[in-house]
Each structure stands twice: as C-alpha cells, then as structure tokens.
Write a protein that holds these residues in place. Sequence first.
Motif, PDB file in Angstrom:
ATOM      1  N   MET A  36       0.844  -1.196   0.000  1.00 40.94           N
ATOM      2  CA  MET A  36       0.000   0.000   0.000  1.00 40.94           C
ATOM      3  C   MET A  36       0.877   1.243   0.000  1.00 40.94           C
ATOM      4  N   LYS A  37       0.474   2.235  -0.768  1.00 43.68           N
ATOM      5  CA  LYS A  37       1.201   3.494  -0.837  1.00 43.68           C
ATOM      6  C   LYS A  37       0.203   4.639  -0.883  1.00 43.68           C
ATOM      7  N   ARG A  38       0.678   5.791  -0.492  1.00 46.23           N
ATOM      8  CA  ARG A  38      -0.135   6.996  -0.575  1.00 46.23           C
ATOM      9  C   ARG A  38       0.619   8.002  -1.427  1.00 46.23           C
ATOM     10  N   VAL A  39      -0.080   8.597  -2.389  1.00 47.14           N
ATOM     11  CA  VAL A  39       0.528   9.577  -3.282  1.00 47.14           C
ATOM     12  C   VAL A  39      -0.331  10.838  -3.250  1.00 47.14           C
TER      13      VAL A  39
ATOM     14  N   VAL B  16       5.259  11.025  -2.046  1.00 44.83           N
ATOM     15  CA  VAL B  16       4.973   9.584  -2.048  1.00 44.83           C
ATOM     16  C   VAL B  16       5.344   8.998  -0.699  1.00 44.83           C
ATOM     17  N   TRP B  17       4.381   8.324  -0.077  1.00 45.68           N
ATOM     18  CA  TRP B  17       4.628   7.532   1.106  1.00 45.68           C
ATOM     19  C   TRP B  17       4.544   6.057   0.710  1.00 45.68           C
TER      20      TRP B  17
ATOM     21  N   GLU C 160      11.054   6.300   2.724  1.00 42.61           N
ATOM     22  CA  GLU C 160       9.649   5.915   2.862  1.00 42.61           C
ATOM     23  C   GLU C 160       8.724   7.080   2.517  1.00 42.61           C
ATOM     24  N   CYS C 161       9.200   8.294   2.712  1.00 39.88           N
ATOM     25  CA  CYS C 161       8.453   9.474   2.280  1.00 39.88           C
ATOM     26  C   CYS C 161       9.371  10.325   1.425  1.00 39.88           C
TER      27      CYS C 161
END
Length: 240
Positions: free
Chosen positions: A1-4, A232-233, A176-177
């Motif tokens: 899972m990633k957050r953008v 991006v995380w 990671e970020c």
Amino acid sequence: MKRVEVAALTSRGLVRAGNEDRVSVFGWSAPREMTEPVLLTRETSEPVLVVVADGLGGHQAGEVASEFAVTALHTALPDVAADPARAFGRVHEDLLALGASQPELEGMATTATALLVTDVITICHVGDSRAYYVEPGFVSQLTTDHVEPGGALTQVLGGRPGREVVPQVREVESAECSRFLLCSDGLHSYVDAAVVREGAALESSFGAARALLRAAVEAGAPDNVSVCVVTVWLEGEKNR
C-alpha cells in the motif's frame, strides 16, 4: 500500500495565447488554465501515474499531441507499469500515424515526463520537461534534457517520421516518504534554480506548487508553465 499526494497546476502564462502543456494525475486531466493548484490524493496498492507533457510551440497542433500523450499513457497504465519505454514508443508511433492521417496534424509532437509509482518509483522521460527529487534545501534533477547545442529537441513523442524515440528510464531510490517535482520548461527555463529549490521544498505540496507558479509569473511567464509537486509515502511510513 502506498499513498501519493499531488499538487498540480498548468497555466498559459502571461504571453502565450493558448496552453500547449498538459498535466494528468491518476487519469485526471487538468484544465488548461488554472490560477491555483488542485490537490489530489490516492491511497492504493495499484500503480499510479503522473505526467507532464509540453506540446511543441511552432509545430502544428501541439496541444493535440500533449493531450493525446497523457491520455494514452493513462489508458495504457498496465503497459506503462510493465515497460515504460515501450509504452512511450507506442504513443510515439500512434502520434506519427495520427499526424500522417490528418494533414492539419502532420508533424505534431510533445515532450513527456512521467512519474510511475509501483513498489518503486520510476521516471520515464523524453524532451525538456523535467523531474526533480526534492529535499529541504536540496533539489536534484533526475532527467536529462534532450536538447542539441542549438536548442532543438532531439527526443519527442511524434514529430517527423524516421526518428527513433529512446526514452530515459530511471528507477529512483527513495525514502519511505519522498517528494518530487515535475515541470515543463516554462518553469525551469525562466525561474532561477535557487528559487525553484526553495519553493519546491515548502512543507505543503499545495503551497509549493502555488509558490512555483508565482515565481514563474514574477519572471514574466513568457511560456506555458506546468507544475506537479508529488509526495509519495511507500509502505512502512505512517500516512500523514
């Protein structure tokens, strides 16, 4: 899972009558005239794509070429994720075919700089739009401008038949970020690098995009200007 998270904007600037730039984020295409950034966020395990394209001024239908390119890349996202260079090559061939079929579009071309997020971060690029890696006080250019000493572009999508397109593809080592900046030459050609560095590193991605547009306007904004500030995380970083 990633957050953008992406703060995106595009503007015709202060001189040009129209905007041949195109910005596309997660398949959403920005309107051609914006005065404020739009903030988009996606949390997913699927690939995501951010693209800045600049239809070539002085060529027929540059705005058609840039629109076609960003739409085609998002439509073919699984192919882009599997082989970005090959996907760029297909867009190149499709633009050539479209130009050959419609005389008013003959020779149309565009730059394209794409940031692809899967389990890793990949940049795919042709032309003189750019991608940068950003940290507070530090900006590193990730792409190489495809430009001859006289200023002519050596790599574009579309253009004239007979020229092979060889995109630059680069996998980026990231924390990671991580933050990235994608922009057209309407920013980096007219705004001092120190100003870009300061603006891109502002804590808020929305504030960063806004500051970069303001800097382009203060520099006279003689060209279309497009900006995507991408944070991006990757898995393992707590989403903020």
